[in-house]
Design a protein around this motif. Structure first.
Motif, PDB file in Angstrom:
ATOM      1  N   ASP A  19      26.336 -25.155 -17.352  1.00 21.24           N
ATOM      2  CA  ASP A  19      25.006 -25.477 -16.840  1.00 21.24           C
ATOM      3  C   ASP A  19      24.220 -26.381 -17.789  1.00 21.24           C
ATOM      4  OD1 ASP A  19      25.233 -23.832 -14.484  1.00 21.24           O
ATOM      5  OD2 ASP A  19      25.042 -22.099 -15.822  1.00 21.24           O
ATOM      6  N   LEU A  20      24.865 -26.886 -18.821  1.00 20.28           N
ATOM      7  CA  LEU A  20      24.174 -27.657 -19.855  1.00 20.28           C
ATOM      8  C   LEU A  20      23.402 -28.845 -19.278  1.00 20.28           C
ATOM      9  CD1 LEU A  20      23.487 -28.207 -22.804  1.00 20.28           C
ATOM     10  CD2 LEU A  20      25.663 -29.437 -22.997  1.00 20.28           C
ATOM     11  N   ASP A  21      24.034 -29.668 -18.457  1.00 21.74           N
ATOM     12  CA  ASP A  21      23.344 -30.843 -17.921  1.00 21.74           C
ATOM     13  C   ASP A  21      22.153 -30.431 -17.061  1.00 21.74           C
ATOM     14  OD1 ASP A  21      25.062 -32.595 -19.217  1.00 21.74           O
ATOM     15  OD2 ASP A  21      26.375 -32.831 -17.475  1.00 21.74           O
ATOM     16  N   GLY A  22      22.326 -29.403 -16.249  1.00 20.95           N
ATOM     17  CA  GLY A  22      21.235 -28.919 -15.413  1.00 20.95           C
ATOM     18  C   GLY A  22      20.096 -28.353 -16.226  1.00 20.95           C
ATOM     19  N   MET A  23      20.419 -27.587 -17.267  1.00 22.32           N
ATOM     20  CA  MET A  23      19.377 -27.023 -18.129  1.00 22.32           C
ATOM     21  C   MET A  23      18.624 -28.128 -18.871  1.00 22.32           C
ATOM     22  SD  MET A  23      18.978 -23.775 -17.870  1.00 22.32           S
ATOM     23  CE  MET A  23      18.181 -23.298 -19.404  1.00 22.32           C
ATOM     24  N   PHE A  24      19.358 -29.149 -19.298  1.00 24.47           N
ATOM     25  CA  PHE A  24      18.695 -30.251 -19.980  1.00 24.47           C
ATOM     26  C   PHE A  24      17.763 -30.991 -19.017  1.00 24.47           C
ATOM     27  CE2 PHE A  24      18.397 -34.661 -21.489  1.00 24.47           C
ATOM     28  CZ  PHE A  24      17.761 -34.419 -22.688  1.00 24.47           C
ATOM     29  N   ALA A  25      18.232 -31.248 -17.797  1.00 24.29           N
ATOM     30  CA  ALA A  25      17.390 -31.913 -16.798  1.00 24.29           C
ATOM     31  C   ALA A  25      16.134 -31.091 -16.517  1.00 24.29           C
ATOM     32  CB  ALA A  25      18.177 -32.143 -15.504  1.00 24.29           C
ATOM     33  N   LEU A  26      16.277 -29.786 -16.479  1.00 25.21           N
ATOM     34  CA  LEU A  26      15.153 -28.890 -16.221  1.00 25.21           C
ATOM     35  C   LEU A  26      14.157 -28.905 -17.386  1.00 25.21           C
ATOM     36  CD1 LEU A  26      13.963 -26.496 -14.470  1.00 25.21           C
ATOM     37  CD2 LEU A  26      15.334 -24.995 -15.933  1.00 25.21           C
ATOM     38  N   ASP A  27      14.634 -28.588 -18.568  1.00 27.08           N
ATOM     39  CA  ASP A  27      13.730 -28.353 -19.693  1.00 27.08           C
ATOM     40  C   ASP A  27      13.307 -29.604 -20.454  1.00 27.08           C
ATOM     41  OD1 ASP A  27      13.086 -25.697 -19.435  1.00 27.08           O
ATOM     42  OD2 ASP A  27      14.864 -25.014 -20.488  1.00 27.08           O
ATOM     43  N   SER A  28      13.860 -30.753 -20.112  1.00 26.55           N
ATOM     44  CA  SER A  28      13.386 -32.004 -20.720  1.00 26.55           C
ATOM     45  C   SER A  28      12.313 -32.653 -19.848  1.00 26.55           C
ATOM     46  CB  SER A  28      14.553 -32.975 -20.936  1.00 26.55           C
ATOM     47  OG  SER A  28      15.113 -33.362 -19.686  1.00 26.55           O
ATOM     48  N   ASN A  29      12.041 -32.073 -18.692  1.00 25.77           N
ATOM     49  CA  ASN A  29      11.081 -32.639 -17.758  1.00 25.77           C
ATOM     50  C   ASN A  29       9.653 -32.207 -18.130  1.00 25.77           C
ATOM     51  OD1 ASN A  29       9.385 -33.019 -15.427  1.00 25.77           O
ATOM     52  ND2 ASN A  29      11.250 -33.305 -14.235  1.00 25.77           N
ATOM     53  N   PRO A  30       8.773 -33.158 -18.476  1.00 22.47           N
ATOM     54  CA  PRO A  30       7.397 -32.803 -18.850  1.00 22.47           C
ATOM     55  C   PRO A  30       6.643 -32.086 -17.731  1.00 22.47           C
ATOM     56  CG  PRO A  30       7.865 -35.099 -19.401  1.00 22.47           C
ATOM     57  CD  PRO A  30       9.036 -34.587 -18.605  1.00 22.47           C
ATOM     58  N   GLU A  31       6.949 -32.409 -16.493  1.00 22.19           N
ATOM     59  CA  GLU A  31       6.287 -31.750 -15.361  1.00 22.19           C
ATOM     60  C   GLU A  31       6.602 -30.251 -15.341  1.00 22.19           C
ATOM     61  OE1 GLU A  31       5.666 -32.937 -10.695  1.00 22.19           O
ATOM     62  OE2 GLU A  31       7.167 -34.030 -11.851  1.00 22.19           O
ATOM     63  N   VAL A  32       7.836 -29.902 -15.658  1.00 19.58           N
ATOM     64  CA  VAL A  32       8.251 -28.504 -15.703  1.00 19.58           C
ATOM     65  C   VAL A  32       7.489 -27.760 -16.795  1.00 19.58           C
ATOM     66  CG1 VAL A  32      10.205 -26.965 -16.212  1.00 19.58           C
ATOM     67  CG2 VAL A  32      10.535 -28.951 -14.725  1.00 19.58           C
ATOM     68  N   HIS A  33       7.225 -28.440 -17.897  1.00 22.65           N
ATOM     69  CA  HIS A  33       6.601 -27.796 -19.054  1.00 22.65           C
ATOM     70  C   HIS A  33       5.078 -27.878 -19.074  1.00 22.65           C
ATOM     71  CE1 HIS A  33       9.854 -26.269 -21.604  1.00 22.65           C
ATOM     72  NE2 HIS A  33      10.559 -27.022 -20.788  1.00 22.65           N
ATOM     73  N   LYS A  34       4.489 -28.358 -17.996  1.00 23.67           N
ATOM     74  CA  LYS A  34       3.027 -28.472 -17.933  1.00 23.67           C
ATOM     75  C   LYS A  34       2.351 -27.134 -18.231  1.00 23.67           C
ATOM     76  CE  LYS A  34      -0.793 -29.795 -14.957  1.00 23.67           C
ATOM     77  NZ  LYS A  34      -1.199 -30.296 -13.640  1.00 23.67           N
ATOM     78  N   TYR A  35       2.900 -26.041 -17.692  1.00 27.42           N
ATOM     79  CA  TYR A  35       2.309 -24.718 -17.893  1.00 27.42           C
ATOM     80  C   TYR A  35       3.156 -23.844 -18.818  1.00 27.42           C
ATOM     81  CZ  TYR A  35      -0.783 -26.031 -14.106  1.00 27.42           C
ATOM     82  OH  TYR A  35      -1.707 -26.673 -13.339  1.00 27.42           O
ATOM     83  N   LEU A  36       3.914 -24.488 -19.674  1.00 28.53           N
ATOM     84  CA  LEU A  36       4.753 -23.771 -20.636  1.00 28.53           C
ATOM     85  C   LEU A  36       4.470 -24.248 -22.058  1.00 28.53           C
ATOM     86  CD1 LEU A  36       8.098 -23.976 -18.619  1.00 28.53           C
ATOM     87  CD2 LEU A  36       6.597 -21.985 -18.836  1.00 28.53           C
ATOM     88  N   GLY A  37       3.268 -24.708 -22.278  1.00 32.24           N
ATOM     89  CA  GLY A  37       2.895 -25.167 -23.605  1.00 32.24           C
ATOM     90  C   GLY A  37       3.139 -26.643 -23.853  1.00 32.24           C
ATOM     91  N   ASN A  38       3.556 -27.385 -22.824  1.00 34.78           N
ATOM     92  CA  ASN A  38       3.784 -28.837 -22.937  1.00 34.78           C
ATOM     93  C   ASN A  38       4.736 -29.193 -24.069  1.00 34.78           C
ATOM     94  OD1 ASN A  38       2.268 -29.980 -20.767  1.00 34.78           O
ATOM     95  ND2 ASN A  38       0.409 -29.354 -21.856  1.00 34.78           N
ATOM     96  N   LYS A  39       5.879 -28.498 -24.110  1.00 32.44           N
ATOM     97  CA  LYS A  39       6.869 -28.761 -25.160  1.00 32.44           C
ATOM     98  C   LYS A  39       8.260 -28.965 -24.565  1.00 32.44           C
ATOM     99  CE  LYS A  39       4.327 -25.821 -28.316  1.00 32.44           C
ATOM    100  NZ  LYS A  39       4.306 -24.537 -28.998  1.00 32.44           N
ATOM    101  N   PRO A  40       8.449 -30.019 -23.752  1.00 31.60           N
ATOM    102  CA  PRO A  40       9.788 -30.237 -23.204  1.00 31.60           C
ATOM    103  C   PRO A  40      10.789 -30.546 -24.318  1.00 31.60           C
ATOM    104  CG  PRO A  40       8.365 -32.105 -22.716  1.00 31.60           C
ATOM    105  CD  PRO A  40       7.501 -31.055 -23.359  1.00 31.60           C
ATOM    106  N   ILE A  41      12.027 -30.175 -24.075  1.00 31.22           N
ATOM    107  CA  ILE A  41      13.069 -30.450 -25.065  1.00 31.22           C
ATOM    108  C   ILE A  41      13.468 -31.923 -25.004  1.00 31.22           C
ATOM    109  CG2 ILE A  41      13.886 -28.062 -25.047  1.00 31.22           C
ATOM    110  CD1 ILE A  41      16.272 -28.991 -23.339  1.00 31.22           C
ATOM    111  N   THR A  42      14.110 -32.394 -26.060  1.00 30.05           N
ATOM    112  CA  THR A  42      14.490 -33.804 -26.126  1.00 30.05           C
ATOM    113  C   THR A  42      15.984 -34.013 -26.380  1.00 30.05           C
ATOM    114  OG1 THR A  42      13.943 -33.871 -28.482  1.00 30.05           O
ATOM    115  CG2 THR A  42      12.191 -34.505 -26.941  1.00 30.05           C
ATOM    116  N   LYS A  43      16.703 -32.930 -26.670  1.00 36.53           N
ATOM    117  CA  LYS A  43      18.137 -33.040 -26.988  1.00 36.53           C
ATOM    118  C   LYS A  43      18.934 -31.984 -26.226  1.00 36.53           C
ATOM    119  CE  LYS A  43      17.149 -34.539 -31.658  1.00 36.53           C
ATOM    120  NZ  LYS A  43      16.238 -33.931 -32.589  1.00 36.53           N
ATOM    121  N   LYS A  44      20.145 -32.350 -25.833  1.00 35.65           N
ATOM    122  CA  LYS A  44      21.013 -31.395 -25.137  1.00 35.65           C
ATOM    123  C   LYS A  44      21.333 -30.179 -25.997  1.00 35.65           C
ATOM    124  CE  LYS A  44      23.242 -33.974 -21.523  1.00 35.65           C
ATOM    125  NZ  LYS A  44      24.496 -34.385 -20.902  1.00 35.65           N
ATOM    126  N   GLU A  45      21.330 -30.360 -27.312  1.00 40.79           N
ATOM    127  CA  GLU A  45      21.599 -29.234 -28.205  1.00 40.79           C
ATOM    128  C   GLU A  45      20.564 -28.124 -28.015  1.00 40.79           C
ATOM    129  OE1 GLU A  45      21.465 -32.483 -29.342  1.00 40.79           O
ATOM    130  OE2 GLU A  45      23.630 -32.743 -29.476  1.00 40.79           O
TER     131      GLU A  45
END
Length: 177
Positions: A19-45
């Motif tokens: 699920d790595l690619d899907g998780m990266f697509a999810l958690d690197s999206n700034p829109e997803v992190h709007k209500y999660l502290g505005n800290k999207p990830i930037t690396k697949k690691e």
């Protein structure tokens, strides 16, 4: 952890490194992190670390967030599920089960979070035999607020979460009789 739930449109299963690619697509999206502290990830690691942390929760606590995919296509759209919080305190509570979900924006507004969450609550009552489940949203996140209300949680109060400097909302639901 072996988990396999199905709803009319969704398959819910244990997260894995696949699920790595899907998780990266999810958690690197700034829109997803709007209500999660505005800290999207930037690396697949970072996404891989998150998956490994969840797998560790499966082993240590017997529960953790699960992958959500469209049954018809197998497409990863996000995660849902229960988490046993033993390592954080929210609203003066520790050692509680939280219901949560996070979906990619293109899947918002289609009822998937509600559908997946209802299945997770059934699992909480029938398999885990829980008596109570809690929920947390950031104040202002009306979409998540509405999902929690739709699945039967009661809004209790707002509280300040100091480590993240955020106002959060607190909910719970007791096992139905």
């Amino acid at each position: 952890m072996k988990i396999h739930l199905e709803t009319d449109r969704l398959r819910i299963r244990a997260l894995s490194e696949q699920d790595l690619d899907g998780m990266f697509a999810l958690d690197s999206n700034p829109e997803v992190h709007k209500y999660l502290g505005n800290k999207p990830i930037t690396k697949k690691e970072e996404a891989l670390k998150y998956i490994k942390d969840i797998k560790k929760q499966y082993e240590e606590r017997g529960i953790g967030r699960w992958a959500v995919e469209i049954k018809e296509t197998g497409e990863f759209i996000g995660w849902c599920g229960l988490r046993l919080y033993t390592d954080y305190t929210f609203n003066n509570f520790t050692n509680f089960y939280d219901i949560g979900y996070r979906l990619r924006p293109e899947f918002w507004g289609k009822g998937y979070a509600t559908e997946a969450s209802k299945a997770c609550l059934e699992y909480a009552w029938k398999v885990l035999k829980l008596e109570k489940v809690y929920g947390i949203t950031e104040k202002g996140n009306e979409a998540s607020h509405n999902v929690l209300l739709k699945i039967g949680l009661d809004y209790l109060e707002d509280f300040y979460y100091e480590p993240e400097n955020m106002m959060l909302r607190w909910y719970n639901i007791a096992k139905p009789n």
